[in-house]
Design an enzyme around this catalytic site. Structure first.
Site, short mmCIF file in Angstrom:
data_model
loop_
_atom_site.label_atom_id
_atom_site.label_comp_id
_atom_site.label_asym_id
_atom_site.label_seq_id
_atom_site.Cartn_x
_atom_site.Cartn_y
_atom_site.Cartn_z
CG HIS A 92 -31.98 78.06 1.87
ND1 HIS A 92 -31.33 78.84 0.80
CD2 HIS A 92 -32.42 78.49 2.73
CE1 HIS A 92 -30.95 79.99 1.81
NE2 HIS A 92 -31.64 79.70 3.05
CB CYS A 122 -9.09 73.91 25.00
SG CYS A 122 -10.58 75.29 25.70
CG HIS A 140 -9.15 68.57 23.64
ND1 HIS A 140 -9.46 67.31 23.59
CD2 HIS A 140 -9.82 69.49 24.37
CE1 HIS A 140 -10.60 67.24 24.33
NE2 HIS A 140 -10.98 68.44 24.81
CB CYS A 167 -14.60 71.30 28.62
SG CYS A 167 -14.71 69.83 27.44
#
Lengths: 257, 161
Positions: free
Chosen positions: A75, A173, A177, A218
Site C-alpha cells: 500500500h 440510540c 440522537h 452508551c
C-alpha cells in the site's frame, strides 16, 4: 371572526413549518457542537491528542514481519496506494462472505491473512491505532456507505438495532440522537451520533476510542448488556451509524468530549 | 496401594478446604435481593394508590432526584435545586409540575412514562423487570427505583407549585 381565522391559519402554518423542519433536519458533524478550544485542538495536528495513536498506527503499517513484508509493501509507506474513496465506504460488503465488514475488521483480517499477525484484538489500542491511521488517509472524503442493493437487508437490520430499546433504562440510540440532538443532557450537548470522526480522541476518557467502544459506553449508561466487539450486531449497528452520516467529511482523528 | 490412597486424599484436599469455608449451619453471605414488585393499576393515565401503600418522604425524594445513580432527574429537567449546576433541557422544566399534575398522574409518569408517551426517552423507573430487554446482570430483576423511592419522588414533585 376574520382575524381569528387568520390567526388560526397562521398558527397552523407555523406549526406545519416547525414540523417540516424537524424532519428535514440535515446531518451535521458533532464538530459543530464543540467549543472553539476543542475545535482548535482537533484542527491543529500538533495539538490533536489523537495524533499519538496515529503515529503508532503508522509505525505498525511500515514494520515488516519475519518475512520482511509489511502493509507498506503493497500500500506504499504512507498508505497512499489505498483508495480514500473506498475507505470512506466502510463498512462495505465483503466479496467472500457477502456480508458487511467494518474497516477495523478488514485491517485485522489483512494483518492476519497476509502478514500472519494474529495478535490484533478488536478495539485494542493496536487495532484502533492502525484503523485510525488508515481512516486518516481518507480525511476530508465524504462518508459514502452503500445502503441499497445487496446491502439493504443489513442496513435495515442495523436501523432496527438502532431503534430497539434495551437496558434497565429502556433506551434506544434513536431516542436521543434522532429525536433530541443539540439539546442538553446535563452539561453535555447531545449529538446526532455521527461516526465521521472515529476512531476519535475522547477527552472524557483520555483515550483513542473506536465506534464499538463508544457503543459500549452508551449501553453501559443505560445499563444494557453490550454486544461483543466485532459481533454481527455491532457490525450492523456500525453500518447504520456510519450510513446515517453519509455526506459528512471524515475527520479521523476527531476530538470529542 | 497406600500411595494411591494418599494421592487420592491429596487430590481431595482443595475440596476439603473449599468445604471448610462454608461451615454448615452458618447463614450464607447476604446477597442484596431485589424486593418484590408491587402491582399497580392505572386509570385514565394515573395511578391513584401509592405503591405498596407506602408513604413518601419529600425531602428524601429531592435527594433521589439529584442522585445520578437513582432518579438523576437533573440530567434532563430544570428543577428548583439551585445548589446543583448544569440542569439538562431534554424534558420540560419541573418547577411547577405539582400544579400541572396531581399525585396520581405524577406517579404514573415516574412508574413508566412510556405508558403515556410511547416515544419518550425518559426511563421507566418502576417498569416490571421481566418486560425489559438485555439488562446487564447487576440490574437484572430490579427496577431503577424501589417502590419507596418512587413514593419519595412523587411526594417531592407534588410540592413543586
Amino acid at each position: 371572526m376574520k382575524l381569528k381565522t387568520a390567526l388560526a391559519l397562521g398558527a397552523g402554518f407555523g406549526a406545519l413549518c416547525t414540523y417540516a423542519d424537524a424532519f428535514s433536519a440535515e446531518v451535521y458533524s458533532g464538530y459543530t457542537l464543540l467549543r472553539q478550544e476543542t475545535k482548535d485542538m482537533q484542527d491543529d495536528d500538533f495539538m490533536n491528542p489523537g495524533m499519538g495513536a496515529l503515529a503508532r498506527g503508522a509505525a505498525m503499517f511500515t514494520t515488516p514481519n519475519a518475512k520482511g513484508v509489511s502493509c507498506a509493501s503493497c500500500h506504499g509507506a504512507d498508505g497512499k496506494k489505498l483508495s480514500a474513496k473506498r475507505i470512506a465506504q466502510y463498512p462495505v460488503l465483503d466479496a467472500k462472505s457477502k456480508r458487511p465488514i467494518t474497516l477495523q475488521q478488514r485491517v485485522i483480517n489483512e494483518s492476519s491473512e497476509r502478514l500472519g499477525i494474529s495478535t490484533l484484538k478488536y478495539e485494542s489500542d493496536d487495532a484502533l491505532s492502525l484503523e485510525a491511521f488508515v481512516r486518516n488517509i481518507a480525511r476530508g472524503q465524504e462518508v459514502n456507505v452503500q445502503t441499497d442493493g445487496a446491502m439493504t437487508p443489513f442496513y435495515e437490520a442495523g436501523k432496527k438495532l438502532y431503534e430497539t430499546r434495551s437496558g434497565q433504562l429502556n433506551m434506544a440510540c434513536s431516542l436521543c440522537h434522532d429525536n433530541h440532538p443539540g439539546e442538553k443532557l446535563r452539561a453535555q450537548v447531545l449529538s446526532q451520533g455521527q461516526t465521521n470522526g472515529f476512531p476519535l480522541y475522547r477527552l472524557a476518557t483520555g483515550k483513542l476510542t473506536g465506534t464499538q467502544t463508544r457503543f459500549n459506553q452508551c449501553f453501559d449508561a443505560f445499563r444494557a448488556k453490550p454486544y461483543p466487539f466485532g459481533s454481527e450486531e455491532y457490525t450492523l449497528l456500525e453500518l447504520y451509524a456510519n450510513a446515517h452520516g453519509n455526506g459528512l467529511k471524515i475527520e479521523t482523528p476527531a476530538v470529542r468530549f | 496401594m497406600s500411595k494411591v490412597l494418599l494421592g487420592v486424599m491429596c487430590a481431595c484436599l482443595p475440596l476439603f478446604a473449599a468445604a471448610a469455608d462454608s461451615i454448615p449451619g452458618t447463614p450464607a453471605p447476604k446477597v442484596d435481593q431485589p424486593e418484590a414488585y408491587q402491582p399497580w393499576k392505572a386509570v385514565a393515565y394515573a395511578i391513584q394508590e401509592p405503591l405498596g401503600g407506602l408513604k413518601g418522604n419529600a425531602a428524601n425524594g429531592r435527594k433521589i432526584a439529584i442522585d445520578r445513580s437513582k432518579g438523576n432527574c437533573l440530567a434532563c429537567h430544570v428543577m428548583p435545586i439551585q445548589e446543583e449546576e448544569f440542569h439538562g433541557e431534554l424534558g420540560p422544566a419541573l418547577g411547577k409540575i405539582g400544579k400541572k399534575y396531581n399525585e396520581g398522574k405524577l406517579r404514573m409518569r415516574i412508574v413508566n412514562i412510556q405508558e403515556v408517551l410511547a416515544d419518550s426517552l425518559m426511563p421507566p423507573f418502576y417498569m416490571k423487570p421481566d418486560k425489559l430487554n438485555r439488562v446487564v446482570e447487576k440490574y437484572q430483576g430490579r427496577t431503577v427505583l424501589t417502590a419507596q423511592e418512587v413514593e419519595d419522588v412523587v411526594a417531592y414533585l407534588t410540592t413543586l407549585k
